[in-house]
Scaffold this motif. Structure first.
Motif, PDB file in Angstrom:
ATOM      1  N   ARG A 147     -19.062  78.509 -34.072  1.00 21.09           N
ATOM      2  CA  ARG A 147     -18.935  78.677 -32.630  1.00 21.09           C
ATOM      3  C   ARG A 147     -19.276  77.389 -31.890  1.00 21.09           C
ATOM      4  N   GLU A 148     -20.376  76.755 -32.278  1.00 21.07           N
ATOM      5  CA  GLU A 148     -20.801  75.532 -31.596  1.00 21.07           C
ATOM      6  C   GLU A 148     -19.757  74.426 -31.755  1.00 21.07           C
ATOM      7  N   PHE A 149     -19.127  74.345 -32.909  1.00 17.97           N
ATOM      8  CA  PHE A 149     -18.114  73.330 -33.173  1.00 17.97           C
ATOM      9  C   PHE A 149     -16.973  73.420 -32.168  1.00 17.97           C
ATOM     10  N   VAL A 150     -16.523  74.626 -31.896  1.00 15.09           N
ATOM     11  CA  VAL A 150     -15.409  74.802 -30.961  1.00 15.09           C
ATOM     12  C   VAL A 150     -15.832  74.452 -29.538  1.00 15.09           C
ATOM     13  N   TRP A 151     -16.935  74.978 -29.106  1.00 17.78           N
ATOM     14  CA  TRP A 151     -17.342  74.805 -27.719  1.00 17.78           C
ATOM     15  C   TRP A 151     -17.731  73.364 -27.407  1.00 17.78           C
ATOM     16  N   LYS A 152     -18.177  72.610 -28.401  1.00 16.10           N
ATOM     17  CA  LYS A 152     -18.517  71.205 -28.173  1.00 16.10           C
ATOM     18  C   LYS A 152     -17.287  70.308 -28.058  1.00 16.10           C
ATOM     19  N   ASN A 153     -16.132  70.796 -28.509  1.00 15.23           N
ATOM     20  CA  ASN A 153     -14.932  69.961 -28.543  1.00 15.23           C
ATOM     21  C   ASN A 153     -13.923  70.308 -27.454  1.00 15.23           C
ATOM     22  N   GLN A 154     -14.332  71.074 -26.462  1.00 21.32           N
ATOM     23  CA  GLN A 154     -13.415  71.399 -25.371  1.00 21.32           C
ATOM     24  C   GLN A 154     -13.280  70.208 -24.416  1.00 21.32           C
ATOM     25  N   GLY A 155     -12.249  70.235 -23.570  1.00 25.66           N
ATOM     26  CA  GLY A 155     -12.132  69.251 -22.508  1.00 25.66           C
ATOM     27  C   GLY A 155     -10.919  68.344 -22.556  1.00 25.66           C
ATOM     28  N   ALA A 156     -10.077  68.453 -23.604  1.00 24.55           N
ATOM     29  CA  ALA A 156      -8.911  67.559 -23.704  1.00 24.55           C
ATOM     30  C   ALA A 156      -7.950  67.743 -22.538  1.00 24.55           C
ATOM     31  N   SER A 157      -7.758  68.967 -22.108  1.00 27.63           N
ATOM     32  CA  SER A 157      -6.803  69.228 -21.018  1.00 27.63           C
ATOM     33  C   SER A 157      -7.219  68.508 -19.735  1.00 27.63           C
ATOM     34  N   LYS A 158      -8.510  68.505 -19.437  1.00 29.79           N
ATOM     35  CA  LYS A 158      -8.995  67.833 -18.227  1.00 29.79           C
ATOM     36  C   LYS A 158      -8.786  66.322 -18.319  1.00 29.79           C
ATOM     37  N   ILE A 159      -9.029  65.748 -19.494  1.00 30.62           N
ATOM     38  CA  ILE A 159      -8.824  64.304 -19.660  1.00 30.62           C
ATOM     39  C   ILE A 159      -7.377  63.932 -19.380  1.00 30.62           C
ATOM     40  N   ILE A 160      -6.448  64.735 -19.887  1.00 35.26           N
ATOM     41  CA  ILE A 160      -5.022  64.445 -19.699  1.00 35.26           C
ATOM     42  C   ILE A 160      -4.619  64.636 -18.245  1.00 35.26           C
ATOM     43  N   LEU A 161      -5.079  65.717 -17.632  1.00 36.14           N
ATOM     44  CA  LEU A 161      -4.744  65.945 -16.225  1.00 36.14           C
ATOM     45  C   LEU A 161      -5.312  64.839 -15.348  1.00 36.14           C
ATOM     46  N   ASP A 162      -6.509  64.395 -15.639  1.00 34.98           N
ATOM     47  CA  ASP A 162      -7.098  63.289 -14.858  1.00 34.98           C
ATOM     48  C   ASP A 162      -6.233  62.032 -14.962  1.00 34.98           C
ATOM     49  N   HIS A 163      -5.678  61.763 -16.128  1.00 31.59           N
ATOM     50  CA  HIS A 163      -4.789  60.605 -16.288  1.00 31.59           C
ATOM     51  C   HIS A 163      -3.519  60.777 -15.467  1.00 31.59           C
ATOM     52  N   ILE A 164      -2.960  61.969 -15.510  1.00 35.76           N
ATOM     53  CA  ILE A 164      -1.744  62.234 -14.724  1.00 35.76           C
ATOM     54  C   ILE A 164      -1.988  62.003 -13.246  1.00 35.76           C
ATOM     55  N   GLU A 165      -3.127  62.466 -12.764  1.00 35.54           N
ATOM     56  CA  GLU A 165      -3.432  62.328 -11.342  1.00 35.54           C
ATOM     57  C   GLU A 165      -3.749  60.870 -10.996  1.00 35.54           C
ATOM     58  N   ALA A 166      -4.551  60.205 -11.849  1.00 33.00           N
ATOM     59  CA  ALA A 166      -4.929  58.818 -11.553  1.00 33.00           C
ATOM     60  C   ALA A 166      -3.733  57.886 -11.543  1.00 33.00           C
ATOM     61  N   ASN A 167      -2.734  58.184 -12.367  1.00 27.97           N
ATOM     62  CA  ASN A 167      -1.545  57.338 -12.440  1.00 27.97           C
ATOM     63  C   ASN A 167      -0.392  57.875 -11.591  1.00 27.97           C
ATOM     64  N   ARG A 168      -0.679  58.906 -10.814  1.00 26.83           N
ATOM     65  CA  ARG A 168       0.269  59.467  -9.852  1.00 26.83           C
ATOM     66  C   ARG A 168       1.642  59.745 -10.484  1.00 26.83           C
TER      67      ARG A 168
END
Length: 422
Positions: A397-418
């Motif tokens: 369980r801990e392994f999965v929950w510690k590795n979340q967040g990829a979607s936010k990183i990608i969306l942040d790139h999309i927004e930062a690069n307009r």
């Protein structure tokens, strides 16, 4: 690979599908699904005036991988229309009822004409390809038109043609991407050796997806009725090779309950499972039984799931999860769907292409086995050693929950690069 060889591959691939289609339902569905495809695309997009985000996915696994990012983008940019395309019938058919997309189609077979015609019709503002599939003419045509294309949840190995002396065409395809978001450091380093530097280590969006599913879990009453108070082995996405390794244990442990969700749901395969496992009932039959008949079926300890769409919730009920594919050549299916619930995961020996499996094995939350005897020993250990079981469960369980967040990183790139606002 040269462009000539690539073109020969495309011709032979299409010809082979045509040859086997009369006997192979998947090939037949692949061909039928592309009949009059461009006419359907023209009709669908004729009136559209909104910007289009196109996400391409090979099959069902990539669809689940792309969903968390897609749904974040949809919230951030409700003005956009979402197009999904699939290469495989299994992905297309599973996604047809998905209301998060405005358009769902098959991807036309790659060719210069198909790529130009498809892009003329769809006119995407941004394109997202998930993990796999590199189609030369589509990628080069999008690069020519300056359409930003991003790859998400990519994973690369040194055995791939991108990193071989003959891989010029494949390396060219990598240069067509505006940005590549990859799962591990190895992928970053390999891409650098090929001169690809527009890369971000973001992780795997599947972690976000399985967490979302777990948080929205809804009970399945018929499953709970079948299980009762028994401990349960849930075997998900199994192939015949997996089932042959598991049947002896199920047949000799009538006090345990087994839920088998096979990857292939043909009636012929379901009958093969019923031959292997002695005391089975199909889920559809279980649903139809009157309550008094269910009480008479105490000897049935194997429930065969004969529908699509339940597996990610079934793992919630597992004491131990067995994930299929590891006894075949292609490797294991999605172990994260089980691990997110804190379930120890067991699978066959072919898992070296899957970063999440390697990581969870190293941590101690997953256990590869080489044959039926090792499989039975590992299940016995997990069932009879409470401390060992609890440790493995917590690690998973801990392994999965510690590795979340990829979607936010990608969306942040999309927004930062307009990429959607330029």
């Amino acid at each position: 690979m040269s462009l000539l060889l690539y073109n020969i591959f495309l011709i032979l691939y299409r010809a082979l599908l045509g040859l086997i289609a009369p006997w192979n339902s998947k090939a037949r569905r692949w061909i039928i699904g592309r009949k009059d495809l461009f006419s359907s695309l023209v009709k669908a997009f004729r009136e559209n005036q909104e910007p289009v985000i196109w996400m391409h996915l090979a099959s069902l696994g990539e669809f689940e991988q792309g969903r968390p990012l897609l749904e974040k983008i949809k919230v951030a940019h409700p003005e956009c229309r979402i197009l999904l395309t699939f290469f495989s019938p299994s992905g297309y058919e599973a996604a047809r009822g998905y209301n998060g997309a405005d358009y769902i189609f098959y991807l036309p077979m790659d060719s210069p004409q198909s790529a130009r015609k498809f892009l003329d019709i769809v006119q995407p503002k941004m394109v997202i390809w998930v993990k796999y599939e590199f189609w030369y003419y589509f990628l080069t045509q999008m690069q020519k038109r300056k359409i930003p294309v991003i790859l998400v949840s990519g994973i690369f190995r040194d055995s791939q043609p991108f990193f071989k002396w003959y891989g010029n065409l494949h390396r060219h395809m990598l240069h067509c991407f505006h940005h590549l978001f990859v799962q591990n450091d190895t992928s970053v380093d390999l891409l650098a050796t090929a001169g690809i530097t527009q890369v971000t280590l973001a992780g795997d969006t599947r972690y976000d997806r399985v967490i979302e599913i777990a948080e929205k879990f809804l009970p399945i009453a018929p499953i709970e009725r079948f299980i009762g108070s028994s401990r349960v082995i849930v075997a998900g996405s199994t192939w015949p090779e997996d089932e042959e390794e598991l049947d002896h244990y199920a047949n000799t442990h009538p006090g345990l309950k087994f839920i088998i969700a096979p990857h292939e749901l043909s009636d012929a395969h379901l009958k093969e499972i019923e031959q292997l496992f002695r005391h089975t009932i199909r889920y559809s039959q279980w649903l139809d039984l009157p309550e008094e008949e269910k009480l008479k079926l105490n000897g049935k300890n194997v429930l065969i799931i004969d529908n699509i769409g339940m597996l990610s919730r079934l793992y919630h009920y597992a004491t131990i999860a067995f994930v299929g594919g590891g006894f075949g050549e292609d490797g294991i299916h999605n172990i994260l769907e089980a691990a997110v619930y804190g379930k120890p995961v067991v699978f066959g020996p072919v898992y070296d292409k899957y970063a999440e499996a390697i990581g969870l094995v190293e941590k101690g939350g997953a256990f590869p086995v080489g044959n039926a005897l090792e499989l039975e020993r590992k299940i016995d250990q997990l069932l009879t050693d409470p401390a060992f079981y609890e440790e493995a469960s917590g690690i998973a369980r801990e392994f999965v929950w510690k590795n979340q967040g990829a979607s936010k990183i990608i969306l942040d790139h999309i927004e930062a690069n307009r990429l959607l606002t330029n």
